[in-house]
Design a protein around this motif. Structure first.
Motif, PDB file in Angstrom:
ATOM      1  N   LEU A  65       0.835  -1.197   0.000  1.00 42.19           N
ATOM      2  CA  LEU A  65       0.000   0.000   0.000  1.00 42.19           C
ATOM      3  C   LEU A  65       0.874   1.253   0.000  1.00 42.19           C
ATOM      4  CD1 LEU A  65      -2.599   1.594   0.222  1.00 42.19           C
ATOM      5  CD2 LEU A  65      -2.785   0.878   2.615  1.00 42.19           C
ATOM      6  N   PHE A  66       1.939   1.229   0.780  1.00 45.48           N
ATOM      7  CA  PHE A  66       2.861   2.365   0.836  1.00 45.48           C
ATOM      8  C   PHE A  66       3.472   2.625  -0.541  1.00 45.48           C
ATOM      9  CE2 PHE A  66       6.996   4.284   1.307  1.00 45.48           C
ATOM     10  CZ  PHE A  66       6.811   5.260   2.265  1.00 45.48           C
ATOM     11  N   PHE A  67       3.938   1.568  -1.204  1.00 46.90           N
ATOM     12  CA  PHE A  67       4.557   1.736  -2.519  1.00 46.90           C
ATOM     13  C   PHE A  67       3.538   2.229  -3.543  1.00 46.90           C
ATOM     14  CE2 PHE A  67       7.857  -1.047  -0.699  1.00 46.90           C
ATOM     15  CZ  PHE A  67       8.980  -0.344  -1.078  1.00 46.90           C
ATOM     16  N   ALA A  68       2.292   1.774  -3.442  1.00 50.27           N
ATOM     17  CA  ALA A  68       1.248   2.257  -4.353  1.00 50.27           C
ATOM     18  C   ALA A  68       1.000   3.743  -4.147  1.00 50.27           C
ATOM     19  CB  ALA A  68      -0.038   1.467  -4.142  1.00 50.27           C
ATOM     20  N   MET A  69       0.997   4.170  -2.891  1.00 54.25           N
ATOM     21  CA  MET A  69       0.828   5.590  -2.582  1.00 54.25           C
ATOM     22  C   MET A  69       1.971   6.407  -3.172  1.00 54.25           C
ATOM     23  SD  MET A  69       1.115   7.444   1.128  1.00 54.25           S
ATOM     24  CE  MET A  69       2.895   7.080   1.072  1.00 54.25           C
ATOM     25  N   ARG A  70       3.201   5.920  -3.003  1.00 52.39           N
ATOM     26  CA  ARG A  70       4.357   6.640  -3.523  1.00 52.39           C
ATOM     27  C   ARG A  70       4.326   6.689  -5.043  1.00 52.39           C
ATOM     28  NH1 ARG A  70      10.670   4.895  -3.326  1.00 52.39           N
ATOM     29  NH2 ARG A  70       9.825   3.453  -4.861  1.00 52.39           N
ATOM     30  N   GLU A  71       3.934   5.585  -5.664  1.00 52.15           N
ATOM     31  CA  GLU A  71       3.877   5.535  -7.124  1.00 52.15           C
ATOM     32  C   GLU A  71       2.868   6.552  -7.662  1.00 52.15           C
ATOM     33  OE1 GLU A  71       4.932   4.278 -10.920  1.00 52.15           O
ATOM     34  OE2 GLU A  71       5.855   3.790  -9.006  1.00 52.15           O
ATOM     35  N   GLU A  72       1.709   6.640  -7.025  1.00 48.96           N
ATOM     36  CA  GLU A  72       0.696   7.600  -7.457  1.00 48.96           C
ATOM     37  C   GLU A  72       1.215   9.032  -7.344  1.00 48.96           C
ATOM     38  OE1 GLU A  72      -2.683   8.593  -4.933  1.00 48.96           O
ATOM     39  OE2 GLU A  72      -4.005   8.042  -6.565  1.00 48.96           O
ATOM     40  N   ALA A  73       1.990   9.293  -6.295  1.00 44.21           N
ATOM     41  CA  ALA A  73       2.485  10.654  -6.054  1.00 44.21           C
ATOM     42  C   ALA A  73       3.527  11.081  -7.074  1.00 44.21           C
ATOM     43  CB  ALA A  73       3.063  10.757  -4.650  1.00 44.21           C
ATOM     44  N   THR A  74       4.198  10.128  -7.725  1.00 45.77           N
ATOM     45  CA  THR A  74       5.235  10.492  -8.690  1.00 45.77           C
ATOM     46  C   THR A  74       4.664  10.881 -10.048  1.00 45.77           C
ATOM     47  OG1 THR A  74       5.546   8.213  -9.495  1.00 45.77           O
ATOM     48  CG2 THR A  74       6.876   8.912  -7.589  1.00 45.77           C
ATOM     49  N   LEU A  75       3.392  10.580 -10.304  1.00 42.55           N
ATOM     50  CA  LEU A  75       2.822  10.824 -11.628  1.00 42.55           C
ATOM     51  C   LEU A  75       2.886  12.286 -12.049  1.00 42.55           C
ATOM     52  CD1 LEU A  75      -0.227   8.385 -11.585  1.00 42.55           C
ATOM     53  CD2 LEU A  75       2.024   8.045 -12.634  1.00 42.55           C
ATOM     54  N   PRO A  76       2.573  13.253 -11.174  1.00 46.89           N
ATOM     55  CA  PRO A  76       2.699  14.657 -11.610  1.00 46.89           C
ATOM     56  C   PRO A  76       4.124  15.026 -12.002  1.00 46.89           C
ATOM     57  CG  PRO A  76       1.339  14.518  -9.637  1.00 46.89           C
ATOM     58  CD  PRO A  76       1.959  13.157  -9.844  1.00 46.89           C
ATOM     59  N   PHE A  77       5.126  14.446 -11.335  1.00 49.51           N
ATOM     60  CA  PHE A  77       6.511  14.719 -11.720  1.00 49.51           C
ATOM     61  C   PHE A  77       6.793  14.168 -13.117  1.00 49.51           C
ATOM     62  CE2 PHE A  77       7.084  14.603  -6.985  1.00 49.51           C
ATOM     63  CZ  PHE A  77       7.451  15.932  -6.840  1.00 49.51           C
ATOM     64  N   VAL A  78       6.322  12.954 -13.378  1.00 48.98           N
ATOM     65  CA  VAL A  78       6.535  12.338 -14.687  1.00 48.98           C
ATOM     66  C   VAL A  78       5.891  13.179 -15.784  1.00 48.98           C
ATOM     67  CG1 VAL A  78       6.026  10.315 -16.119  1.00 48.98           C
ATOM     68  CG2 VAL A  78       6.738  10.011 -13.735  1.00 48.98           C
ATOM     69  N   ASP A  79       4.679  13.685 -15.508  1.00 49.46           N
ATOM     70  CA  ASP A  79       3.937  14.440 -16.514  1.00 49.46           C
ATOM     71  C   ASP A  79       4.496  15.844 -16.730  1.00 49.46           C
ATOM     72  OD1 ASP A  79       2.213  12.312 -16.857  1.00 49.46           O
ATOM     73  OD2 ASP A  79       0.696  13.084 -15.468  1.00 49.46           O
ATOM     74  N   ARG A  80       5.033  16.447 -15.670  1.00 52.89           N
ATOM     75  CA  ARG A  80       5.349  17.882 -15.741  1.00 52.89           C
ATOM     76  C   ARG A  80       6.833  18.228 -15.752  1.00 52.89           C
ATOM     77  NH1 ARG A  80       1.539  20.767 -11.317  1.00 52.89           N
ATOM     78  NH2 ARG A  80       3.052  22.424 -11.785  1.00 52.89           N
TER      79      ARG A  80
END
Length: 201
Positions: A58-73
């Motif tokens: 669950l922790f890793f899923a939370m971290r993965e979701e949080a990185t998406l704006p960095f990947v996009d922007r």
């Protein structure tokens, strides 16, 4: 009907991740149980286990979701763009993401301050795949700048990229920990511009 069920399951999954973020931020990762997360999400513990095998997943899923704006922007610009300007723009965007995206900012606070890196979370001490990609992009951007004669002499792209990587990591941590009135948050943009300017020939 099956598609609707899948959509509902994904909504529940994201709801559980949001609840985990809130509880991790309040209690710290080591003091958070899946029972606490289930209660915060308003679901049963079984529902949490249906989506996540354990707390670390669950922790890793939370971290993965949080990185998406960095990947996009956070992008370094086209190959024909001015490389140092592209680096500066990318670094500035990191702090704009932190300012604009509360979920990302909260997750970064958890990773930086609310997590003990032992047992199943020990792998977090190394660079994530996203960080490795970012470092590789820095090397390439500095190499383009060097090929155009834009860098101060005696500085290799690899050394500059590692220095920038460490600079950004430290500034992000102080930006997060210092609060809205800290000089690290107030002056982050100027610090980034100065960091890049010091590399120019």
């Amino acid at each position: 009907m099956v598609r609707k069920t899948k959509e509902e399951a994904e909504i529940t999954r994201l709801h559980i991740i949001d609840a985990a973020r809130r509880v991790f931020l309040e209690c710290g990762v080591s003091h958070t149980s899946l029972e606490k997360i289930a209660a915060a999400a308003g679901v049963t513990r079984g529902a949490v286990y249906w989506h996540f095998r354990n707390k670390s997943e669950l922790f890793f899923a939370m971290r993965e979701e949080a990185t998406l704006p960095f990947v996009d922007r956070v992008v370094f610009g086209a190959d024909d763009a001015e490389p140092l300007q592209g680096i500066e723009t990318a670094l500035l965007e990191i702090f704009r993401v932190l300012a604009d995206e509360p979920k990302t900012r909260e997750t970064m606070e958890i990773v930086a301050f609310k997590c003990e890196y032992v047992d199943e979370l020990l792998p977090l001490l190394g660079c994530s795949s996203g960080q490795q990609t970012f470092l590789g992009d820095l090397v390439q951007a500095y190499a383009r700048a060097g090929a155009r004669g834009l860098l101060r002499p005696g500085l290799t792209p690899e050394a500059l990229a590692m220095d920038t990587f460490m600079f950004v990591g430290g500034l992000v941590k102080h930006w997060l920990g210092g609060g809205p009135d800290s000089p690290f948050r107030r002056d982050a943009e100027q610090m980034v511009r100065t960091h890049v300017a010091l590399r120019r020939a």
